[in-house]
Enzyme design. Structure first.
Site, PDB file in Angstrom:
ATOM      1  CE  LYS A   1      -1.823   4.972   1.013  1.00  0.00           C
ATOM      2  NZ  LYS A   1      -1.855   4.701   2.456  1.00  0.00           N
TER       3      LYS A   1
ATOM      4  CG  ASP B   1      -1.735   1.217   1.376  1.00  0.00           C
ATOM      5  OD1 ASP B   1      -2.722   1.355   0.626  1.00  0.00           O
ATOM      6  OD2 ASP B   1      -1.397   2.078   2.213  1.00  0.00           O
TER       7      ASP B   1
END
Ligand SMILES: NC(=O)c1ccc[n+]([C@@H]2O[C@H](COP(=O)([O-])OP(=O)(O)OC[C@H]3O[C@@H](n4cnc5c(N)ncnc54)[C@H](OP(=O)(O)O)[C@@H]3O)[C@@H](O)[C@H]2O)c1
Length: 431
Positions: free
Chosen positions: A209, A205
């Site tokens: 980003k 995750d």
């Protein structure tokens, strides 16, 4: 510019974020209309289960079972995708929406990291907005900060704490001296970690980003595949204690740099000096640092997840669209984005923390010292702790600044040694 003509939304996905967006649009309706110059209203909503209680009154909105029809509707100006997943229905909806010439707003970092280049191109072709402020660091306006506020700067480095679950786990381990597995289990019970936490704790995750931040910061093509990723599963309470004794805190840091050697992108647990603001980014907070050649260091901090912060970012995007203020999705025309080769991490220089779990027998320290010497690694400090339950001894080393390839060579020299009871832990130091 003010107008009575409302901006009409279809919202697909009514979970944590979708519910938050509906609540926010209702609660701050009048203020949003004044700021946007016109009302923002919901025309249609869609999710999987029509009968689910979502804790918010949805009776005023038209429920649509087939979200494939949304892009073709004349009474929908913008589609807001809050489903998630890099592919599947989210991606299909994004493509349909942009092909139909409608603006698209999403919080979906996985989809932007994997398909952002194609989607940005499709948005450009249709001359419509593709907005995703909520996809990186939740409520923190870091996309806007980089695209707009820092747009005049050449940015050499962008890095930060990009996953609240990992930060919560690491800072709780730090405060309580607890083991990773125990803190993870508590975090799951408290709802801070998913029942399948692997995307968070394995760093994926944060890597999604980071790849988005890197593209925006450097004007380079999105390249998620080039991020090297290590999560936090192998961080021991002992690592946190040793790091603390040496003046550091451990954080999962996403770091991207752009230079003559190429584009460097890495997510891994790092030792952060206690004097650095990232060392004071605790609990589920996120933080991003960007270093511009004229502005200097920028530090963004705030809540990176949760219904409120994420809805705040989604609605900020909608206000931009209502104002007709939007630019290229990746801060410049996609044809302008540079394709940078992946930088060789071996040529980076810095200090490194190495932790070995070794047999409790004479000669092991000398073996480690010989491996570092032969690889050209110079030791700044070394701590040895007595035997644990498994009879092993923990040896923690901080190196002087040197090339990362030398650290890798040290590990190669020790690989296969029967003195080693577990794989060594390597964490670079944020200097
Ligand atoms: N949660 C956060 O704090 C946060 C922060 C930043 C970004 N995001 C991003 O925001 C997005 C949504 O996250 P979330 O936490 O709100 O997720 P969530 O609570 O799991 O909600 C997902 C929603 O999508 C719907 N959905 C799932 N699969 C579907 C399908 N095949 N067809 C139609 N609808 C489907 C679900 O429908 P049902 O409710 O009917 O099952 C649910 O309403 C994700 O991209 C996530 O990465 C979340």
């Amino acid at each position: 510019m003010t107008s009575d003509r409302p901006l009409r939304l279809a919202i697909a996905g009514l979970g944590t974020v979708g519910g938050g967006v509906i609540r926010l649009l209702e609660t701050n309706k009048a203020l949003i209309a004044r700021r946007a110059g016109r009302p923002i209203v919901v025309t249609a909503i869609s999710a999987r289960d029509r009968n689910k209680d979502r804790g918010v009154d949805l009776s005023a909105y038209e429920w649509v079972d087939d979200m494939g029809t949304l892009a073709g509707r004349d009474d929908v100006d913008v589609i807001v995708e809050l489903i998630g997943g890099a592919d599947g229905p989210a991606l299909t909806l994004a493509r349909q929406c942009l092909a139909a010439g409608k603006p698209f707003v999403t919080a979906n970092k996985a989809m932007i990291a994997h398909h952002g280049m194609d989607l940005a191109h499709a948005a450009e072709k249709a001359d419509v907005a593709l907005k995703y402020e909520a996809a990186v660091a939740g409520g923190i306006p870091v996309i806007k900060g980089l695209r707009e506020g820092a747009a005049a700067n050449e940015i050499g480095r962008v890095y930060g704490i990009l996953n609240g679950t990992c930060n919560y786990i690491l800072t709780t381990m730090e405060k309580e001296g607890s083991a990773f597995a125990d803190v993870l289990r508590d975090a799951q019970e408290l709802g801070y970690a998913e029942s399948d936490p692997s995307f968070d704790i394995d760093g994926v995750d944060a890597a999604h980003k980071l790849s988005i931040l890197a593209s925006l910061a450097f004007g380079t093509a999105l390249d998620f595949g080039a991020v090297s990723i290590t999560g936090i599963r192998d961080v021991l309470a002992a690592d946190i204690a040793e790091a603390g004794a040496l003046g550091f805190r451990i954080r999962l840091v996403g770091m991207a740099e752009n230079g003559p050697e190429g584009l460097f992108q890495r997510v891994h647990p790092m030792l952060v000096p206690t004097s650095h603001p990232l060392a004071h980014t605790d609990g589920a907070l996120n933080a991003v640092v960007a270093e511009g050649n004229f502005v200097g260091q920028l530090f963004f901090q705030g809540r990176g997840a949760g219904d409120g912060p994420t809805a705040s970012a989604v609605v900020a995007d909608l206000i931009d669209i209502a104002r007709d203020e939007y630019g290229h999705a990746l801060a410049m025309a996609s044809a302008m984005l540079e394709n940078q080769p992946k930088a060789d991490a071996g040529t980076r220089t810095g200090r490194t923390y190495l932790r070995f779990t070794v047999q409790d027998r004479p000669g092991v320290l000398a073996e480690i010292a010989a491996a570092t010497r032969d690889a050209g690694v110079s030791i700044e400090s070394m701590i040895q702790r007595g035997a644990g339950n498994d009879g092993g001894v923990l040896v923690a080393i901080v190196t002087h600044a040197g090339q990362e390839r030398c650290v890798a060579q040290t590990l190669e020299r020790l690989a296969g040694s029967d003195s080693m009871l577990a794989a060594p832990m390597v964490m670079h130091i944020l200097d």
